[in-house]
Design a protein around this motif. Structure first.
Motif, PDB file in Angstrom:
ATOM      1  N   LEU A 224       0.854  -1.189   0.000  1.00  0.00           N
ATOM      2  CA  LEU A 224       0.000   0.000   0.000  1.00  0.00           C
ATOM      3  C   LEU A 224       0.888   1.237   0.000  1.00  0.00           C
ATOM      4  N   ARG A 225       0.638   2.115  -0.952  1.00  0.00           N
ATOM      5  CA  ARG A 225       1.373   3.368  -1.036  1.00  0.00           C
ATOM      6  C   ARG A 225       0.361   4.495  -1.090  1.00  0.00           C
ATOM      7  N   VAL A 226       0.619   5.569  -0.353  1.00  0.00           N
ATOM      8  CA  VAL A 226      -0.182   6.789  -0.436  1.00  0.00           C
ATOM      9  C   VAL A 226       0.776   7.879  -0.874  1.00  0.00           C
ATOM     10  N   THR A 227       0.428   8.575  -1.950  1.00  0.00           N
ATOM     11  CA  THR A 227       1.322   9.598  -2.491  1.00  0.00           C
ATOM     12  C   THR A 227       0.609  10.941  -2.594  1.00  0.00           C
ATOM     13  N   ASP A 228       1.412  11.984  -2.722  1.00  0.00           N
ATOM     14  CA  ASP A 228       0.836  13.299  -3.005  1.00  0.00           C
ATOM     15  C   ASP A 228       0.655  13.436  -4.515  1.00  0.00           C
ATOM     16  N   HIS A 229       0.262  14.618  -4.954  1.00  0.00           N
ATOM     17  CA  HIS A 229      -0.038  14.825  -6.377  1.00  0.00           C
ATOM     18  C   HIS A 229       1.196  14.701  -7.271  1.00  0.00           C
ATOM     19  N   LEU A 230       2.395  14.742  -6.674  1.00  0.00           N
ATOM     20  CA  LEU A 230       3.619  14.582  -7.454  1.00  0.00           C
ATOM     21  C   LEU A 230       4.185  13.171  -7.369  1.00  0.00           C
ATOM     22  N   GLY A 231       3.500  12.302  -6.662  1.00  0.00           N
ATOM     23  CA  GLY A 231       3.948  10.918  -6.544  1.00  0.00           C
ATOM     24  C   GLY A 231       4.879  10.660  -5.376  1.00  0.00           C
ATOM     25  N   ARG A 232       5.066  11.671  -4.517  1.00  0.00           N
ATOM     26  CA  ARG A 232       5.926  11.478  -3.339  1.00  0.00           C
ATOM     27  C   ARG A 232       5.148  10.717  -2.280  1.00  0.00           C
ATOM     28  N   GLU A 233       5.785   9.686  -1.760  1.00  0.00           N
ATOM     29  CA  GLU A 233       5.108   8.806  -0.794  1.00  0.00           C
ATOM     30  C   GLU A 233       5.052   9.409   0.600  1.00  0.00           C
ATOM     31  N   PHE A 234       3.911   9.233   1.234  1.00  0.00           N
ATOM     32  CA  PHE A 234       3.791   9.529   2.656  1.00  0.00           C
ATOM     33  C   PHE A 234       4.258   8.291   3.402  1.00  0.00           C
ATOM     34  N   PRO A 235       5.054   8.468   4.446  1.00  0.00           N
ATOM     35  CA  PRO A 235       5.467   7.287   5.216  1.00  0.00           C
ATOM     36  C   PRO A 235       4.279   6.636   5.914  1.00  0.00           C
ATOM     37  N   LEU A 236       4.237   5.326   5.858  1.00  0.00           N
ATOM     38  CA  LEU A 236       3.194   4.551   6.515  1.00  0.00           C
ATOM     39  C   LEU A 236       3.844   3.636   7.535  1.00  0.00           C
ATOM     40  N   PRO A 237       3.142   3.355   8.618  1.00  0.00           N
ATOM     41  CA  PRO A 237       3.691   2.411   9.595  1.00  0.00           C
ATOM     42  C   PRO A 237       3.864   1.035   8.957  1.00  0.00           C
ATOM     43  N   ASP A 238       4.963   0.388   9.293  1.00  0.00           N
ATOM     44  CA  ASP A 238       5.218  -0.959   8.774  1.00  0.00           C
ATOM     45  C   ASP A 238       4.169  -1.933   9.270  1.00  0.00           C
ATOM     46  N   HIS A 239       3.813  -2.857   8.423  1.00  0.00           N
ATOM     47  CA  HIS A 239       2.941  -3.983   8.769  1.00  0.00           C
ATOM     48  C   HIS A 239       1.544  -3.564   9.184  1.00  0.00           C
TER      49      HIS A 239
END
Ligand code: FES
Length: 87
Positions: free
Chosen positions: A42-57
């Motif tokens: 699962l990846r969540v990105t901004d409008h430029l494709g930069r990923e927001f950090p997500l907690p592992d697992h």
């Protein structure tokens, strides 16, 4: 409430990503139990494709849909205080 009115069980079927609209709350993205086996990430990105950090697992992530979170795009619980309504 009879059985026909009961909500379906909240088990995410294998191989399925579910986006659940919480009543008066966020959109919850739920990964399948076999995500790791399937190599799903699962990846969540901004409008430029930069990923927001997500907690592992973490098997799910809550995305704000009330517009009032101080941690957008994630829900921080503010929807409870701002009176957001969304069935
Ligand atoms: S939906 Fe939770 S803070 Fe917006």
């Amino acid at each position: 409430m009879n059985a026909a009115d009961s909500p379906p069980p909240r088990v995410n079927p294998a191989g399925s990503v579910t986006i659940r609209c919480r009543e008066d709350g966020p959109l919850v993205v739920e990964m399948p139990s076999d995500a790791k086996t399937l190599g799903l990430v699962l990846r969540v990105t901004d409008h430029l494709g930069r990923e927001f950090p997500l907690p592992d697992h973490k098997p799910s992530v809550a995305l704000c849909r009330c517009g009032h979170s101080a941690d957008k795009p994630f829900c921080d619980g503010t929807h409870r205080d701002c009176g957001f309504k969304g069935a």
